[in-house]
Design a protein around this motif. Structure first.
Motif, PDB file in Angstrom:
ATOM      1  N   ALA A 308      35.471  46.976  32.088  1.00  0.00           N
ATOM      2  CA  ALA A 308      35.703  47.034  33.532  1.00  0.00           C
ATOM      3  C   ALA A 308      36.526  45.835  34.002  1.00  0.00           C
ATOM      4  CB  ALA A 308      34.377  47.076  34.275  1.00  0.00           C
ATOM      5  N   LEU A 309      36.259  44.667  33.442  1.00  0.00           N
ATOM      6  CA  LEU A 309      37.041  43.482  33.799  1.00  0.00           C
ATOM      7  C   LEU A 309      38.511  43.674  33.428  1.00  0.00           C
ATOM      8  CD1 LEU A 309      34.560  40.685  32.656  1.00  0.00           C
ATOM      9  CD2 LEU A 309      35.401  41.029  34.986  1.00  0.00           C
ATOM     10  N   GLN A 310      38.752  44.207  32.231  1.00  0.00           N
ATOM     11  CA  GLN A 310      40.121  44.464  31.818  1.00  0.00           C
ATOM     12  C   GLN A 310      40.778  45.503  32.723  1.00  0.00           C
ATOM     13  OE1 GLN A 310      40.545  46.126  27.912  1.00  0.00           O
ATOM     14  NE2 GLN A 310      42.757  45.838  27.838  1.00  0.00           N
ATOM     15  N   ALA A 311      40.015  46.542  33.085  1.00  0.00           N
ATOM     16  CA  ALA A 311      40.557  47.596  33.945  1.00  0.00           C
ATOM     17  C   ALA A 311      40.941  47.050  35.315  1.00  0.00           C
ATOM     18  CB  ALA A 311      39.533  48.717  34.091  1.00  0.00           C
ATOM     19  N   LEU A 312      40.129  46.155  35.873  1.00  0.00           N
ATOM     20  CA  LEU A 312      40.433  45.582  37.186  1.00  0.00           C
ATOM     21  C   LEU A 312      41.708  44.747  37.123  1.00  0.00           C
ATOM     22  CD1 LEU A 312      36.819  44.587  38.286  1.00  0.00           C
ATOM     23  CD2 LEU A 312      38.275  46.320  39.355  1.00  0.00           C
ATOM     24  N   LYS A 313      41.900  44.038  36.023  1.00  0.00           N
ATOM     25  CA  LYS A 313      43.144  43.289  35.855  1.00  0.00           C
ATOM     26  C   LYS A 313      44.344  44.240  35.870  1.00  0.00           C
ATOM     27  CE  LYS A 313      45.682  40.567  32.426  1.00  0.00           C
ATOM     28  NZ  LYS A 313      45.634  39.923  31.096  1.00  0.00           N
ATOM     29  N   GLU A 314      44.234  45.370  35.193  1.00  0.00           N
ATOM     30  CA  GLU A 314      45.318  46.348  35.140  1.00  0.00           C
ATOM     31  C   GLU A 314      45.518  47.034  36.487  1.00  0.00           C
ATOM     32  OE1 GLU A 314      44.549  47.438  30.402  1.00  0.00           O
ATOM     33  OE2 GLU A 314      43.896  48.789  31.985  1.00  0.00           O
ATOM     34  N   MET A 315      44.410  47.382  37.153  1.00  0.00           N
ATOM     35  CA  MET A 315      44.490  48.082  38.438  1.00  0.00           C
ATOM     36  C   MET A 315      45.213  47.262  39.499  1.00  0.00           C
ATOM     37  SD  MET A 315      40.635  49.643  38.649  1.00  0.00           S
ATOM     38  CE  MET A 315      40.078  50.999  37.613  1.00  0.00           C
ATOM     39  N   PHE A 316      45.081  45.946  39.420  1.00  0.00           N
ATOM     40  CA  PHE A 316      45.704  45.079  40.418  1.00  0.00           C
ATOM     41  C   PHE A 316      47.208  45.298  40.475  1.00  0.00           C
ATOM     42  CE2 PHE A 316      47.413  41.012  41.963  1.00  0.00           C
ATOM     43  CZ  PHE A 316      46.634  40.806  43.093  1.00  0.00           C
ATOM     44  N   PHE A 317      47.803  45.720  39.354  1.00  0.00           N
ATOM     45  CA  PHE A 317      49.247  45.887  39.283  1.00  0.00           C
ATOM     46  C   PHE A 317      49.668  47.355  39.221  1.00  0.00           C
ATOM     47  CE2 PHE A 317      48.207  41.787  37.340  1.00  0.00           C
ATOM     48  CZ  PHE A 317      48.992  40.935  38.098  1.00  0.00           C
ATOM     49  N   ILE A 318      48.729  48.270  39.425  1.00  0.00           N
ATOM     50  CA  ILE A 318      49.037  49.696  39.395  1.00  0.00           C
ATOM     51  C   ILE A 318      49.122  50.235  40.817  1.00  0.00           C
ATOM     52  CG2 ILE A 318      48.231  51.986  38.694  1.00  0.00           C
ATOM     53  CD1 ILE A 318      46.907  50.729  36.295  1.00  0.00           C
ATOM     54  N   LYS A 319      50.222  50.903  41.112  1.00  0.00           N
ATOM     55  CA  LYS A 319      50.395  51.500  42.429  1.00  0.00           C
ATOM     56  C   LYS A 319      49.318  52.553  42.666  1.00  0.00           C
ATOM     57  CE  LYS A 319      53.868  53.800  45.325  1.00  0.00           C
ATOM     58  NZ  LYS A 319      55.246  54.350  45.367  1.00  0.00           N
ATOM     59  N   GLY A 320      48.734  52.550  43.853  1.00  0.00           N
ATOM     60  CA  GLY A 320      47.689  53.507  44.170  1.00  0.00           C
ATOM     61  C   GLY A 320      46.313  52.877  44.240  1.00  0.00           C
ATOM     62  N   PHE A 321      46.170  51.669  43.672  1.00  0.00           N
ATOM     63  CA  PHE A 321      44.901  50.948  43.760  1.00  0.00           C
ATOM     64  C   PHE A 321      45.008  49.874  44.842  1.00  0.00           C
ATOM     65  CE2 PHE A 321      44.385  52.714  39.527  1.00  0.00           C
ATOM     66  CZ  PHE A 321      43.020  53.024  39.500  1.00  0.00           C
ATOM     67  N   SER A 322      43.977  49.759  45.641  1.00  0.00           N
ATOM     68  CA  SER A 322      43.923  48.748  46.687  1.00  0.00           C
ATOM     69  C   SER A 322      43.701  47.374  46.063  1.00  0.00           C
ATOM     70  CB  SER A 322      42.779  49.059  47.663  1.00  0.00           C
ATOM     71  OG  SER A 322      42.454  47.933  48.461  1.00  0.00           O
ATOM     72  N   ARG A 323      44.653  46.471  46.258  1.00  0.00           N
ATOM     73  CA  ARG A 323      44.492  45.131  45.702  1.00  0.00           C
ATOM     74  C   ARG A 323      43.289  44.428  46.323  1.00  0.00           C
ATOM     75  NH1 ARG A 323      50.240  42.064  44.395  1.00  0.00           N
ATOM     76  NH2 ARG A 323      50.835  43.448  42.656  1.00  0.00           N
ATOM     77  N   LYS A 324      43.101  44.648  47.604  1.00  0.00           N
ATOM     78  CA  LYS A 324      41.947  44.059  48.275  1.00  0.00           C
ATOM     79  C   LYS A 324      40.662  44.595  47.664  1.00  0.00           C
ATOM     80  CE  LYS A 324      39.848  43.495  52.848  1.00  0.00           C
ATOM     81  NZ  LYS A 324      39.969  43.823  54.302  1.00  0.00           N
ATOM     82  N   GLY A 325      40.632  45.898  47.398  1.00  0.00           N
ATOM     83  CA  GLY A 325      39.455  46.508  46.789  1.00  0.00           C
ATOM     84  C   GLY A 325      39.217  46.009  45.384  1.00  0.00           C
ATOM     85  N   VAL A 326      40.305  45.819  44.631  1.00  0.00           N
ATOM     86  CA  VAL A 326      40.187  45.297  43.262  1.00  0.00           C
ATOM     87  C   VAL A 326      39.567  43.903  43.283  1.00  0.00           C
ATOM     88  CG1 VAL A 326      41.490  44.454  41.270  1.00  0.00           C
ATOM     89  CG2 VAL A 326      42.045  46.680  42.265  1.00  0.00           C
ATOM     90  N   LEU A 327      40.065  43.044  44.158  1.00  0.00           N
ATOM     91  CA  LEU A 327      39.560  41.676  44.230  1.00  0.00           C
ATOM     92  C   LEU A 327      38.096  41.647  44.657  1.00  0.00           C
ATOM     93  CD1 LEU A 327      42.625  39.864  45.860  1.00  0.00           C
ATOM     94  CD2 LEU A 327      41.935  39.853  43.461  1.00  0.00           C
ATOM     95  N   GLU A 328      37.729  42.495  45.622  1.00  0.00           N
ATOM     96  CA  GLU A 328      36.339  42.512  46.077  1.00  0.00           C
ATOM     97  C   GLU A 328      35.413  43.072  45.001  1.00  0.00           C
ATOM     98  OE1 GLU A 328      33.051  41.798  48.199  1.00  0.00           O
ATOM     99  OE2 GLU A 328      35.085  41.074  48.603  1.00  0.00           O
ATOM    100  N   THR A 329      35.859  44.110  44.301  1.00  0.00           N
ATOM    101  CA  THR A 329      35.062  44.659  43.204  1.00  0.00           C
ATOM    102  C   THR A 329      34.877  43.619  42.110  1.00  0.00           C
ATOM    103  OG1 THR A 329      35.933  46.875  43.647  1.00  0.00           O
ATOM    104  CG2 THR A 329      34.899  46.520  41.503  1.00  0.00           C
TER     105      THR A 329
END
Length: 500
Positions: A308-329
């Motif tokens: 999950a930690l690795q996925a959040l790192k990847e999601m931060f740079f993927i279009k369609g994911f909320s960066r704010k949501g990634v950081l809070e998660t």
């Protein structure tokens, strides 16, 4: 000695070591290791007097944040000494300017290194990021059982085998799996490595798996994954399932991250990517982790959280994911986890993502000398729109864009007085900037702020300067306006005032 950390396996893939903002000293302090040393590296650099040498490492393989273990200035005699602490074998790199070499250090060992005559100006003749140039580091007085030499012998066997069987492993055709079995037999099952291990441990009576065996095992597994010789599922159950997670072992962690790369962030068989995006946008950590647990490979809580930690790192740079949501998660995962290693990783990753240099983010400041050698701070331009350029006076592309800036300078300054041009010259010699601005026909038209990078290669790295010219537009609050700022020839200078 050549580079002992091979970045390429049969031209199939390149192991990327992405560098982020250094935060690793915090981790060392947390471990109570600050000030302790048990490794010494004594070196000599031909023609290197006055140059800065840095011994660095990665704080962890997830963020790959750089830790400065020690640094020194090469003396007038060409010598330097570096010291650090290690409680297990770890990969480090020795860097001078923009040239580096990696190797492994072991606890309680001293190393003697030598850098022969070297063309330090090579980076001004070609882009060393596109055509990497390693620091020609040589080791003196190593015994035959030294770890780096043992790794080199292993890699020589692998390289020789792959080269001899190149056609049978060519991805343009169907790779021959029999060749892979032959490689496993030659490398993993041969008596050579066991003999080395037995010789090394004969006196101590140790029987645990040693570092080289783990290195061979996880590098072989990573090759199998990259070459698609074994399925991701099979590799997981062979190397990850029901086994302890070796957070400190860089080879294990590199394999784990390669195995799990985009396996979560791009969606799973049970949960679509858009569903994950919704859960992460709401920072619904519990629900998100529960959905990940539907994957048979992620039923173990500890493995699931690390993935999950690795996925959040990847999601931060993927279009369609909320960066704010990634950081809070990510923040909530660090607070809720019961695994101390995950809390540390979450804190480190949060710091990296929050300070990543991208659009809308505050950028690293600097203090550099101008033409008169007066120090100028970036904060001196706060309240202005700053069109910041990193150039070299001998680079044709830089010269063309400087001429474009000179053509529009008077118009921009007259119609938009809130805009300033600031150009940082990255030629090694200060006099090149002075001569260009003060004594050349082109320079006479460039009436704006000129600064010299003053040998601050770390600053260039922080600003992401990997080619010339590089431009950055900053708003009055000092935030980057674009992820990639257009060059002057794009017409951006006609619209700077519209950014307000």
């Amino acid at each position: 000695m050549g580079c002992v950390f091979r970045a390429e396996l049969y031209n199939v893939y390149i192991l990327l070591m992405k560098r982020f903002v250094a935060i690793g000293w915090l981790l060392l302090m947390a471990l109570g290791l600050e000030g302790q040393t048990n490794v010494e590296i004594a070196g000599e650099v031909v023609g290197g007097a006055g140059k800065r040498v840095v011994l660095g490492a990665y704080s962890d393989m997830l963020t790959q944040s750089e830790v400065v273990l020690d640094s020194a200035t090469v003396g007038t005699d060409g010598r330097f000494t570096l010291r650090c602490y290690a409680n297990y074998p770890r990969l480090v790199f020795l860097q001078m300017e923009r040239y580096s070499q990696s190797f492994y250090i072991e606890p309680s060992r001293n190393y003697s290194v030598y850098v022969p005559q070297f063309d330090w100006d090579m980076d001004e003749k070609r882009n060393i990021f596109l055509e990497p140039v390693a620091l020609p580091l040589e080791f003196l007085g190593l015994d035959s059982m030294e770890l780096n030499l043992r790794i080199m012998r292993y890699e020589a066997v692998v390289d020789s085998f792959l080269d001899a069987n190149r056609e049978r492993l060519d991805f343009r055709f169907k790779p021959d799996r029999k060749v892979w079995k032959e490689l496993e037999k030659v490398v993993v099952e041969s008596g050579k490595w066991k003999a080395e291990r037995d010789a090394m441990l004969a006196d101590s009576g140790e029987r645990q798996e040693d570092f080289l065996e783990r290195y061979v095992k996880f590098n072989t597994a990573e090759m199998a994954l990259a070459m698609r010789m074994e399925s991701r599922k099979k590799l997981f159950y062979k190397y990850i399932a029901d086994q302890p997670i070796r957070y400190h072992d860089e080879n294990y962690m590199r394999f784990f991250l390669a195995l799990m790369e985009h396996s979560v962030s791009e969606g799973t068989k049970k949960v679509a990517q858009w569903q994950m995006a919704e859960l992460v946008a709401r920072a619904d950590l519990a629900a998100w982790l529960d959905t990940l647990g539907l994957d048979p490979l992620l039923q173990n809580e500890q493995v699931r959280e690390l993935a999950a930690l690795q996925a959040l790192k990847e999601m931060f740079f993927i279009k369609g994911f909320s960066r704010k949501g990634v950081l809070e998660t990510l923040r909530r995962l660090g607070e809720k986890t019961k695994f101390e290693e995950h809390r540390t990783l979450a804190t480190a990753l949060l710091g990296v993502l929050e300070h990543s240099v991208s659009r809308g983010q505050q950028v690293e400041s600097f203090e550099l000398p101008d033409i008169a050698r007066n120090k100028v701070k970036l904060e001196d331009f706060r309240g202005k729109w700053v069109y910041l350029g990193f150039v070299r006076t001998g680079d044709p592309n830089s010269i063309k864009e400087i001429e474009t800036m000179a053509h529009f300078r008077d118009t921009v300054y007259r119609t938009h007085p809130e805009v300033v041009f600031v150009t940082v010259v990255c030629d090694r010699e200060f006099q090149k900037m002075y001569h260009f601005v003060k004594n050349s026909r082109r320079g006479a038209r460039c009436n704006w702020t000129w600064l010299h990078f003053d040998g601050d290669y770390k600053m260039l790295e922080q600003w992401g300067v990997m080619s010339y010219p590089t431009f950055v537009l900053l708003d009055p609050e000092g935030r980057r306006v674009y992820d990639y700022t257009p060059w002057p020839a794009s017409g951006i200078l006609l619209n700077l005032g519209n950014r307000k």
